[in-house]
Design a protein around this motif. Structure first.
Motif, PDB file in Angstrom:
ATOM      1  N   VAL A 186      11.164  -5.558   3.687  1.00  0.00           N
ATOM      2  CA  VAL A 186      10.965  -4.150   4.059  1.00  0.00           C
ATOM      3  C   VAL A 186      12.317  -3.490   4.333  1.00  0.00           C
ATOM      4  N   GLU A 240       5.961  -6.300  -4.176  1.00  0.00           N
ATOM      5  CA  GLU A 240       4.943  -5.280  -3.952  1.00  0.00           C
ATOM      6  C   GLU A 240       5.424  -3.904  -4.364  1.00  0.00           C
ATOM      7  N   TRP A 246       6.653  -6.061  14.384  1.00  0.00           N
ATOM      8  CA  TRP A 246       5.852  -4.931  13.929  1.00  0.00           C
ATOM      9  C   TRP A 246       6.539  -3.625  14.318  1.00  0.00           C
ATOM     10  N   LEU A 295       9.634  -3.152  12.159  1.00  0.00           N
ATOM     11  CA  LEU A 295       9.386  -2.633  10.814  1.00  0.00           C
ATOM     12  C   LEU A 295       9.103  -1.139  10.864  1.00  0.00           C
ATOM     13  N   GLN A 301      11.308   1.895   9.197  1.00  0.00           N
ATOM     14  CA  GLN A 301      10.672   2.843   8.303  1.00  0.00           C
ATOM     15  C   GLN A 301      10.954   4.275   8.771  1.00  0.00           C
ATOM     16  N   ARG A 351       3.087  -6.863   4.948  1.00  0.00           N
ATOM     17  CA  ARG A 351       4.185  -6.034   5.434  1.00  0.00           C
ATOM     18  C   ARG A 351       4.936  -5.302   4.334  1.00  0.00           C
ATOM     19  N   ASN A 352       4.945  -5.876   3.132  1.00  0.00           N
ATOM     20  CA  ASN A 352       5.702  -5.206   2.084  1.00  0.00           C
ATOM     21  C   ASN A 352       4.977  -4.002   1.506  1.00  0.00           C
ATOM     22  N   TYR A 353       3.741  -3.798   1.965  1.00  0.00           N
ATOM     23  CA  TYR A 353       3.015  -2.605   1.524  1.00  0.00           C
ATOM     24  C   TYR A 353       3.210  -1.452   2.499  1.00  0.00           C
ATOM     25  N   ILE A 354       4.210  -1.575   3.349  1.00  0.00           N
ATOM     26  CA  ILE A 354       4.369  -0.599   4.431  1.00  0.00           C
ATOM     27  C   ILE A 354       4.449   0.842   3.920  1.00  0.00           C
ATOM     28  N   THR A 355       5.039   1.044   2.743  1.00  0.00           N
ATOM     29  CA  THR A 355       5.080   2.419   2.240  1.00  0.00           C
ATOM     30  C   THR A 355       3.851   2.734   1.390  1.00  0.00           C
ATOM     31  N   LYS A 356       3.372   1.722   0.680  1.00  0.00           N
ATOM     32  CA  LYS A 356       2.291   1.920  -0.271  1.00  0.00           C
ATOM     33  C   LYS A 356       0.934   1.975   0.411  1.00  0.00           C
ATOM     34  N   ILE A 413      -1.018  -1.256   9.999  1.00  0.00           N
ATOM     35  CA  ILE A 413      -1.343  -0.542  11.228  1.00  0.00           C
ATOM     36  C   ILE A 413      -2.494  -1.188  11.995  1.00  0.00           C
TER      37      ILE A 413
END
Lengths: 515, 294, 307, 282
Positions: free
Chosen positions: A231, A250, C148, C151, C155, D239-244, D250
């Motif tokens: 990330v 991803e 969490w 991250l 972001q 976690r790598n889908y955080i933007t998608k 959440i």
């Protein structure tokens, strides 16, 4: 052989001249920052074992020979080379005017010093066995002569690999190793787990056929940062903090479709993913059961869902693009996706929905693989095989597998692994007893593997096919996908000319960054 | 002087390490408790009197010196035997609140002493405990109640019952009434006196209160800075105190102080005692510590 | 006093020594070795190569000999070389200690800057709604999984707002991990401040001060907060010693090049000298920190100073 | 819950924080227990909906990369996370308690040796201990639970020792000793009932930290293995889908937060009640 090399050299000299002329206008002095998930563990190319280390050493050091896209061997540090008719003596003519990063010159004597160190037991070279049965070497004017005790077919290919770097003697002259080579980049500094800094080598002359730029790399400074969290790496790429990163799987497809970014895949990775079995343990000692499990595996789903469509299914126990690999031929030997047929086999063997076969699915952590294993688990469940996934860290995993593969009873296991190299000879490393993590098979396979090493050309290809056929018809291995790890890079659109070479080597010679 | 003594300590020394400093609580104390008597130990807080009591019942161990019960040196015994001998020594604590386990019925707490004394039948134990409760002035049916249901005075009665349960001959009472109201104090002291007569107990009675000591004790031992500075029959010590410290203690008690001099002393200089100083006999059984050479 | 310090130092020394020996034995008793771990990705390592490597590294010696040799070296101030990369362990640790130290200090700074005012507020509004809200917020900080939160912060701050960098070791890089750490530990500080203040406020001298007609804020800040700080210092000491061990997950998420990542890497790679070097340095710093805390404690409490 | 029946009646005024904590905890525990009945889908079923679908009526929390229903997975994950927390705390408390009591009542030498060992272990961050253990033991739900339990041992040993040592010097213990009661019975009859309440409070707090540790281990890929829907494991793989597809991150994250928060609130308030200093004064 020799003559074709000479003509190629002449061609290259011409290309060099053109490149130089064209190069000057295109070059913009720039710095490039690369973010990877893992740091190198050593910059001593003769001691390093991980891909992440070799990706760096490959920029600092050159190899004696190089390989082109078609897999044929080309000159490198050696401007020409020859093999004696009995295949036991090789003669390498070292190019004129090669300069090490510290100003010393790289000649045949330097090459011998580096070879001697690579072979010395003192060095603890993890790739020692791949150098082959070398008995000695001597300097003969501009040439280095290497003698072997018996023919070793994969020798020339190995000398093109990122594991066969030649070091300048000044790098190991003192007790503490200094990375000094002849490669396109000079070592500047290294803070472990944080960053590696390299600077362009102004005196560089290129010989690698995958590279167009004949001289000094266009970028001046090259920084490798370690950002373990995907990330965070993606955030660094998007925010411009890094120019080139290992993307998260991803997001790679999204980047691919975004004109602000570019995605690169190493077609020449030499990587291959396999599923294997604890075939000494019942009921996996039965080839029919192994085949049924192979038939259950939906490789297309692994490629399209787990790997977001960024990899291809592979049919051979050896990676595509390597010597003698024939995907169509392999497909005819191996199992095909057929869950119904597989279920029928399992039920015939007494494994029903209520009484499934319980196995472990032993795996190690890698992006994409984790998802693949979850789909695989469902695939197996569909043919009455209840698989429990057990994931380990890479280092711990192979250590653990050594013990597992030794056992002849206990809980049966299906496991997955990856392999990479520049020559199918790695079959020897895997399957010749005791084999990698004790996965060696039997005397018959051992003999075939020894024989292929002594052959070259067509006869060797035929022998390798014979071995592959044996492995697949007995379902000792189920080829899955290629490539499989670290083969992807992504950059912002300003980066031009980045390439990935064999074994996921990173090639920065042609890279320019537009403003 | 020649009456048999049930408890004796000889040249007891005890030092604590506290915050890097060595605190000497006892500097060579020798004392005998005779059969059936009440020996009062008096001194200000920090004089070492409580330490002396704790060592006497085995809650602490001395740095040097010895403890004897019926002439038997405890140090020489095996731990098991020592525990057995020490069972004849019991203690009544100062704080009637913290000396009872808040989560156990008082019956069980008293009964435990009987259990470890060898009784194993809880029904029989209950009988004895109820008898004891009655004896200390409580009701038999209080057996199953918890400590917080009792007042301070009642709690101290329970504590006395608990101390008596294993059938001791020696009871060390460490300020047993100082936490109680004055009106209750008298009742408890009376109870202790009754029980002493009834069960031929010997009391080592520790207190900082000269009035309490005077009321109950046959003999008095005065402690100051870890040393015994004066000892003798209660009457003799109170009426003819020989050590300046004893005099100072008596002065602080209106009743005794006024009677003795009628005027406030201007200032008192207390002698600094050393290890060479010896107790000098000044009357029958009355000894006082004299500084050597000064 | 000098004797006390000497005694302390000796005990500390004995503790560290015991830790070295114990950890050494434990590490070697666990199955798996650095050579296998190192060769895991190597395509060409043969059993003979690996055996030779083990012999060179002294890994074929009996456990007690390896531990004894190591302990001897440590006593001479030599932490040895890593098995991976053959680098001096001491150098690697020293390279990272400042980073870990910086992160620990700034994380603690955030925790104190948030926790003390929150605890203070809760204490003076004790039992009222504000107290409840403040304490729930503080406890929320310790209840969020750090990775969490990390991250999400990346972001937000690095990507959406573009205010802060993602990775590296400049001062701007420390802000996000420090904030994450600070939020995690602020609850502890707030709790401690609150209960210490409440306790102090019920003391007689505070009532006296109020009765004397001193301004309320003066009573709180001068007479109440200072003594309450003593209890806070103890917590700070504990937290700080704890933070020095490295915050593995935070360091990973924020690519912070601290000691925790080094330690975990070494554990995964079974790099014995590296693991032991970490343990030696860590045990030593914990001992040193707790000593310093004791001294500080003495300065804050005059009663202690007299003793 | 035994804590409450013991404590609450003693203090009539229950703080609002403990009520909030209790309310949350009750909902979470109930939801986890009833997960099989409440969940609309099998938490492991792939393609229960489209891949990476945003929250909707059909999929309250959306779907993950395999099209699994996230709501069902989060519900099912509660059982796992709570289960890990409980077993880790119970075993950690058991072992730590025994060690702590042994240090407090096992004689001077035992005390000195055990205390030194506990102190050194206690100074190591528990995540680091758990991580090292899992790195050696190999990952998986059992090993992760074991590692967390072990990492809690120094903490519980320390707390138990502290409480027992404080209890040890109380006159009623000395009185019991004088009555000739041996250490074993002393601990069982006198010490345990008196420190039990405080230990239960510490267990509540340890429970929170165990859940966080489990999530952390899973996040590093060393804890519960996919496809098990443990909250940390869902976070780790999503976690790598955080933007998608941020919902994958959440909802399980919130689940962890609220669970840990509720038990922290309960534990914190109870700790205040059990604080011996406060009790002595009231």
């Amino acid at each position: 052989m020799t003559s074709s090399i000479k003509s190629r050299l002449a061609l290259m000299a011409a290309a060099t001249a053109i490149g130089l002329a064209a190069g000057f206008s295109a070059v913009t002095a720039a710095d490039l920052t690369v973010a990877r998930s893992v740091d190198a563990d050593s910059l001593d190319a003769q001691k390093a074992s991980t891909t992440q280390s070799l990706q760096i050493t490959n920029l600092i050091f050159d190899t004696m020979l190089t390989m082109d896209k078609s897999g044929s061997v080309q000159p490198g540090l050696a401007s020409e080379w020859s093999m004696s008719p009995d295949g036991k003596t090789y003669r390498f003519t070292i190019r004129d005017g090669l300069k090490c990063h510290d100003g010393s010159s790289f000649d045949a004597a330097a090459a011998k010093a580096s070879l001697d160190r690579a072979l010395s037991p003192e060095t603890n070279n993890p790739n020692l066995s791949a150098w082959g049965p070398i008995t000695g070497s001597k300097v003969d004017g501009k040439a280095l002569t290497v003698s072997l005790s018996e023919p070793y077919g994969p020798f020339a290919s190995f000398l093109t690999s990122i594991q066969a770097a030649f070091l300048c003697p000044s790098s190991f002259a003192s007790a503490e190793f200094k990375p000094i080579g002849t490669g396109p980049f000079k070592f500047v500094s290294w803070t472990r787990n944080d960053s590696i800094q390299l600077a362009a080598n102004p005196d560089y002359k290129n010989a690698n056929p995958l590279i167009e730029n004949p001289g000094k790399p266009h970028i001046d400074k090259l920084t490798f940062k370690v950002i373990p969290e995907a990330v965070a790496r993606m955030a660094a790429l998007r925010s411009g903090e890094a120019d080139l990163v290992e993307p998260s799987l991803e997001e790679a497809t999204d980047l691919k479709n975004d004109s602000n970014f570019k995605v690169y895949a190493a077609e020449l990775s030499g990587q291959q993913m396999l599923a294997a079995f604890t075939w000494k343990i019942k009921p996996l000692d039965n080839p029919e059961i192994r085949k049924a499990i192979g038939m259950a595996m939906n490789r297309d789903a692994y490629a399209s869902i787990a790997f977001e469509g960024l990899v291809n299914t592979a049919n051979c126990p050896v990676a595509p693009n390597l010597f003698s690999t024939d995907e169509a031929l392999c497909a005819s030997w191996g199992v095909k996706y057929d869950p119904e047929g597989a279920k029928a086999i399992m039920e015939k063997a007494g494994y029903t929905k209520d009484k499934p076969l319980k196995v472990k699915l032993l795996v190690h952590k890698l992006p994409g693989w984790d998802q693949m294993h979850q789909i695989m688990q469902q695939d197996l469940a569909a043919i009455n095989v209840e698989a429990e996934i057990e994931t380990r860290e890479v280092a711990a995993f192979f250590d653990y597998m050594k013990g597992v593969n030794e056992k002849t009873d206990g809980e049966p296991a299906v496991w997955t692994m990856g392999m990479s190299g520049v020559d199918p000879d790695y079959l020897t490393f895997l399957w010749k007893r005791p084999g990698f993590v004790n996965m060696g098979l039997n005397a018959e396979v051992d003999t075939m593997l020894d024989e292929q090493r002594k052959l070259s050309g067509e006869p060797r290809a035929a022998k390798i096919h014979e071995i592959e056929k044996y492995l697949m018809e007995n379902a000792y291995a189920v080829p899955l996908l290629s490539p499989g790890w670290g083969w992807l890079m992504a950059s912002n659109a300003k980066v031009e000319g980045f390439k990935m070479g064999f074994m996921v080597s990173l090639l920065f010679n042609d890279v320019t960054v537009s403003k | 002087m020649n009456r048999p003594h049930c408890l004796a300590v000889e040249n007891l020394r005890k030092s604590f390490h506290s915050g890097g400093r060595v605190v000497r609580a006892l500097n060579g104390v020798s004392l005998q408790l005779h059969q059936g008597e009440t020996l009062g130990v008096i001194g200000e807080s920090g004089s070492g009197k409580s330490t002396l009591g704790r060592i006497a019942v085995g809650l602490d161990t001395a740095s040097a010196g010895s403890v004897m019960i019926d002439g038997e040196r405890l140090e020489a015994l095996t731990p098991a035997l020592r525990r057995q001998r020490l069972r004849t020594c019991q203690m009544i604590f100062q704080d009637p609140y913290s000396s009872l386990n808040p989560r156990l019925t008082i019956g069980r707490q008293i009964g435990e002493g009987l259990l470890s004394a060898g009784m194993s039948d809880w029904r029989a134990i209950r009988q004895v405990v109820e008898d004891l409760l009655e004896r200390v002035g409580l009701k038999r049916e209080m057996h199953d109640r918890y400590p917080h249901e009792f007042s301070g005075g009642q709690r101290q009665r329970i504590a006395i019952a608990r101390a008596l349960a294993p059938g001791p001959r020696i009871v060390v009472a460490d300020e047993p009434v100082s936490a109680l109201d004055v009106s209750i104090q008298a009742q408890i002291l009376d109870l202790m006196a009754e029980l002493q007569a009834e069960k031929q107990l010997s009391y080592l009675f520790i207190s900082h209160d000269m009035a309490v000591i005077a009321r109950l004790c046959d003999r008095i031992a005065v402690m100051h800075r870890g040393r015994l500075v004066e000892t003798g029959p209660a009457r003799s010590v109170i009426e003819a105190p020989a050590h300046p410290y004893t005099r100072m203690l008596l002065d602080a008690v209106p009743r005794f102080g006024r009677r003795r001099s009628g005027a406030r002393p201007v200032s008192v200089t207390l002698p600094q005692h050393g290890d060479d100083d010896v107790l000098v006999t000044i009357a029958d059984g009355h000894q006082v510590l004299r500084s050597n050479g000064s | 006093m000098l004797l006390l310090i000497l005694k302390r130092v000796l005990t500390a020394f004995a503790t560290v020594l015991a830790v070295i020996v114990l950890s050494g034995i434990l590490i070697h008793l666990v199955p798996g070795d650095p050579v296998t771990a190192m060769m895991a990705q190597s395509v060409t390592a043969t059993p003979e190569v690996m055996a030779a490597m083990r012999a060179r590294l002294g890994l074929d010696l009996p456990v007690w000999q390896q531990v004894a040799l190591y302990t001897g070296h440590v006593l001479q101030g030599d932490l040895g070389m890593t098995i991976r990369g053959n680098e001096p362990v001491a150098r690697l640790l020293l390279q990272r200690l400042p980073n870990t130290f910086a992160l620990a200090v700034s994380g603690l700074g955030v925790a104190l800057a948030l926790g003390i005012p929150l605890g203070f507020l809760a204490a003076i509004k004790r039992g009222r709604l504000a107290d409840t809200i403040v304490m729930v917020i503080a406890v929320l900080g310790v209840s969020v999984p750090a990775f969490w939160l990390g991250l999400i912060l990346i972001q937000l701050f690095a990507l959406k707002l573009g205010w802060l960098p993602v990775a590296g070791s400049g001062w701007r890089n420390i802000l996000l991990p420090a904030l994450t750490l600070g939020l995690t530990y602020c609850a502890l500080v707030a709790r401690m401040t609150r209960s210490a203040l409440i306790e102090v406020l019920s003391e007689d001298y505070i009532r006296t001060a109020r009765a004397r007609g001193l301004k309320e804020h003066r009573v709180l800040l001068v007479h109440a907060l200072r003594p309450a700080l003593i209890s806070i210092v103890t917590v700070v000491g504990l937290v700080f010693a704890y933070l020095l061990g490295g915050q593995v997950i935070i360091e990973n998420v924020f690519s912070w090049n601290g000691i925790g990542r080094l330690a975990v890497q070494a554990m995964l790679e079974r790099d014995y000298p590296m693991i032991q070097g970490f343990i030696v340095v860590f045990a030593t710093s914990v001992v040193v920190v707790s000593m310093l805390i004791d001294i500080l404690y003495g300065f804050l409490d005059p009663r202690m100073r007299q003793r | 819950m035994t804590v409450l029946s013991q404590t609450v009646p003693r203090r009539p005024r229950v703080s609002p924080t403990v009520l909030l904590g209790l309310g949350l905890a009750t909902i979470i525990v109930l939801a986890s227990l009833l997960a099989p009945m409440l969940a609309p889908f099998d938490p492991l079923r792939m393609a229960a909906g489209p891949r990476l679908a945003a929250p909707s009526l059909a999929h309250l929390f959306g779907t993950d990369e395999f099209g699994r229903d996230l709501f069902s997975r989060v519900l099912a994950g509660g059982r796992l996370s709570l289960g890990i927390g409980i077993s880790a705390v119970v075993s950690g408390l058991l072992v730590g308690g025994v060690v702590g009591l042994a240090a407090a009542f096992g004689g001077r030498l035992t005390e000195a040796v055990l205390l030194r060992v506990i102190d050194v272990l206690y100074s190591f961050p528990d995540t680091l201990i758990a991580l090292a253990l899992v790195a050696f033991l190999g990952p998986g739900i059992e090993n992760a639970t074991l590692a967390i339990a072990i990492s809690l041992v120094p903490f519980y040993a320390r707390v138990t020792y502290g409480l027992a040592a404080a209890e040890r010097s109380k006159p009623y213990i000395e009185a019991a000793r004088l009555a000739g009661i041996r250490s074993g019975r002393l601990v069982r009859v006198h010490v345990m009932p008196n420190i039990g309440q405080s230990l239960v409070v510490m267990a509540t707090l340890g429970f929170s930290s165990a859940i966080l540790s489990a999530a952390g281990l899973s996040f590093l890929g060393l804890g519960v293995q996919p496809p098990s829907p443990e909250w940390g494991a869902i976070l780790a793989s999503g976690r790598n889908y955080i933007t998608k597809a941020p919902w994958i991150l959440i909802f399980p994250g919130l689940a962890i937060c609220l669970t840990v928060l509720s038990f922290n609130l309960i534990g914190d308030s109870l700790r205040d009640l059990a604080d011996p200093r406060r009790k002595a004064r009231s």
